[in-house]
Design an enzyme around this catalytic site. Structure first.
Site, short mmCIF file in Angstrom:
data_model
loop_
_atom_site.label_atom_id
_atom_site.label_comp_id
_atom_site.label_asym_id
_atom_site.label_seq_id
_atom_site.Cartn_x
_atom_site.Cartn_y
_atom_site.Cartn_z
N SER A 65 0.80 -1.23 0.00
CA SER A 65 0.00 0.00 0.00
C SER A 65 0.83 1.27 0.00
O SER A 65 0.28 2.37 -0.19
CB SER A 65 -0.94 0.01 1.20
OG SER A 65 -1.98 -0.93 1.03
N LYS A 68 0.38 3.44 -2.97
CA LYS A 68 -0.84 4.23 -3.20
C LYS A 68 -0.59 5.73 -3.39
O LYS A 68 -1.14 6.32 -4.34
CB LYS A 68 -1.83 3.99 -2.06
CG LYS A 68 -2.39 2.58 -2.03
CD LYS A 68 -3.24 2.33 -0.78
CE LYS A 68 -3.79 0.92 -0.72
NZ LYS A 68 -4.54 0.65 0.51
N TYR A 191 -3.59 -3.17 -10.10
CA TYR A 191 -3.33 -2.70 -8.74
C TYR A 191 -2.47 -3.69 -7.97
O TYR A 191 -1.55 -3.31 -7.25
CB TYR A 191 -4.67 -2.46 -8.02
CG TYR A 191 -4.54 -2.25 -6.54
CD1 TYR A 191 -3.96 -1.10 -6.02
CD2 TYR A 191 -5.01 -3.23 -5.65
CE1 TYR A 191 -3.84 -0.92 -4.64
CE2 TYR A 191 -4.90 -3.05 -4.28
CZ TYR A 191 -4.31 -1.90 -3.78
OH TYR A 191 -4.20 -1.74 -2.43
N TYR A 243 -4.46 4.98 7.78
CA TYR A 243 -5.77 4.35 7.94
C TYR A 243 -6.50 4.85 9.18
O TYR A 243 -6.53 6.05 9.46
CB TYR A 243 -5.63 2.83 7.96
CG TYR A 243 -4.93 2.27 6.76
CD1 TYR A 243 -5.33 2.63 5.47
CD2 TYR A 243 -3.85 1.41 6.89
CE1 TYR A 243 -4.69 2.12 4.35
CE2 TYR A 243 -3.20 0.90 5.77
CZ TYR A 243 -3.63 1.26 4.51
OH TYR A 243 -2.99 0.77 3.41
N VAL A 261 1.35 -3.60 4.20
CA VAL A 261 1.21 -4.81 5.02
C VAL A 261 2.41 -5.74 4.93
O VAL A 261 2.50 -6.71 5.70
CB VAL A 261 -0.07 -5.59 4.66
CG1 VAL A 261 -1.30 -4.78 5.00
CG2 VAL A 261 -0.07 -6.00 3.19
#
Length: 451
Positions: A65, A68, A191, A243, A261
């Protein structure tokens, strides 16, 4: 003498490694479940591209992530802010990274959660780009941020595809709302490949510093994306990057950041430093336990919190030499430091105090390190107004700061035009004094060197 930064970084890493062994590796992706939980690396990248690293700094892991914000940057650069905002919002969700988090319009709340990141992926490249072209654009773009060619971990990519049911469901949901361009399965496959790029903590630190320096890679000196893109990305990272722990992170660490992660955490403090940290064990929010500890320690020790304001504006005035102080009949207003709005405003108030006594005025910028667009325009306008009021104004500007242009784009003019001209006329008048003042500046520099 050796710089103590590497020793300090090693001490931070060792301390954070021994403060507990809590957390679990990501188990929902089979390839990540096999990660060695003892791995721990950290790196810093400075504004000039110097990289310091400690621990398992050369171990490569998948970016996940952390990709992103960089895909978001590419989408903004390729399609523009308005188009991207039609599809993806910028509000914190307060939800976990893989939750269904949509506004009433069907737009994902932000690009840092999975449902928003999949939507953002489909916005990279031209509107008519094929899935292969889009994937290539992202790989090349993230490689430009890192300063080297990044490769895909195909084993992780396949493992994530085998467990992609939830992401596929999210993509179809956004597609049904009319917010996802192209086919859902193409967006999810692209993705996942984006998340499977291999990096190490040095890469993360350089990528972070590229964001923190307005899109310019400090190692390759390539301008990867425009500065306004970085401002937008960093703002969203600050509010959404960690998050449902984003608020706690911002209040305690205060550095725009993004986690993945696989165990990576990236932090980008504008104009100062890029941070990359990695260790596989995650907390309940999906953030690396040791990497979070490291960022907390660095922020606390080095005063890196974004809201900790530097004391620069009040010290912009180096001094004022009155006409009779040195017998030359000239009043010198000596400025120093970094010239942004707050600093330039202090300087303008000092220029406002210049009496109408007929003495020539020298505005000395030889100690000014840099100036942004607003600071430059404010100074030029102040000089112009002094000249308009009848003062004989000269400028010592050996680095030609009043003539340079930032890479950053400004949305509006900092200063309005009036009936006698614009702020730009100050540059023309200053230039007529340049030969004399350059000689004066050289003498000043020689005097300082001999002190």
């Amino acid at each position: 003498m050796q710089t103590p930064v590497p020793d300090y970084l090693e001490e931070v890493r060792e301390t954070c490694a021994h403060e507990g062994d809590d957390g679990e590796v990501a188990s929902y992706i089979p390839e990540l479940a096999d990660a060695d939980p003892s791995l721990f690396g950290v790196a810093l990248c400075t504004i000039d591209g110097t990289v310091y690293a400690s621990g398992d700094a050369e171990h490569r892991f998948t970016i996940q992530s952390i990709s992103k914000p960089f895909a978001y940057a590419l989408a903004l650069a390729d399609r523009g802010l308005d188009t991207v905002l039609e599809h993806v919002g910028v509000e914190p969700s307060g939800d976990a990274f893989n939750e269904i988090s949509l506004e009433q319009s069907g737009r994902p709340r932000n690009p840092m959660i999975n449902i928003g990141a999949i939507t953002t992926h489909a916005l990279v490249g031209d509107a008519d780009s094929t899935p292969a072209e889009r994937t290539r654009r992202i790989r090349e773009g993230l490689s430009a941020f890192a300063g080297r060619e990044l490769e895909v971990d195909d084993a992780v990519r396949r493992s994530e595809l085998d467990t992609a049911s939830r992401n596929m469901a999210l993509a179809y949901l956004v597609h049904a709302q009319g917010k996802l361009e192209g086919e859902p399965h193409d967006a999810v496959e692209g993705y996942i490949e984006q998340c499977s790029l291999l990096v190490d903590v040095r890469d993360l630190a350089v990528m972070a510093m590229t964001l923190a320096s307005g899109g310019r890679n400090p190692v390759t000196e390539e301008q990867v994306v425009p500065a306004w893109v970085c401002r937008q990305v960093l703002a969203v990272m600050a509010t959404c990057g960690m998050y449902d722990a984003a608020g706690d992170w911002m209040s305690t660490v205060g550095i725009p950041a993004k986690s993945g992660v696989a165990g990576g955490v990236l932090g980008a403090l504008p104009g100062q430093v890029g941070i990359g940290a990695f260790s596989p064990k995650l907390d309940k929010y999906g953030n690396s336990v040791r990497a979070v500890r490291t960022c907390e320690r660095l922020s606390r020790d080095m005063g890196l919190h974004l809201m900790q304001a530097p004391e620069v504006a009040s010290h912009v005035l180096y001094g004022v030499v009155e006409p009779d102080d040195d017998g030359d009949g000239v009043r010198e207003v000596q400025l120093q430091g970094t010239m942004h709005f707050a600093a330039a405003e202090v300087a303008l108030r000092e220029l406002e105090r210049v009496p109408d006594d007929g003495a020539p005025v020298v505005v000395d910028l030889s100690r000014v390190a840099s100036t942004n667009d607003v600071g430059r325009r404010m100074l030029r306008e102040g000089i112009r107004r002094l000249q308009r009021d009848g003062h004989d104004v000269r400028v010592s500007d050996p680095d030609r700061l009043l003539d340079s242009r930032d890479r950053a784009e400004v949305a509006t003019d900092a200063l309005p035009a009036d009936e006698e001209g614009t702020a730009d006329t100050a540059t023309e008048r200053v230039d007529t004094e340049r030969p004399e003042e350059e000689g004066r500046a050289t003498e000043q520099a020689q005097d300082r060197a001999s002190d």
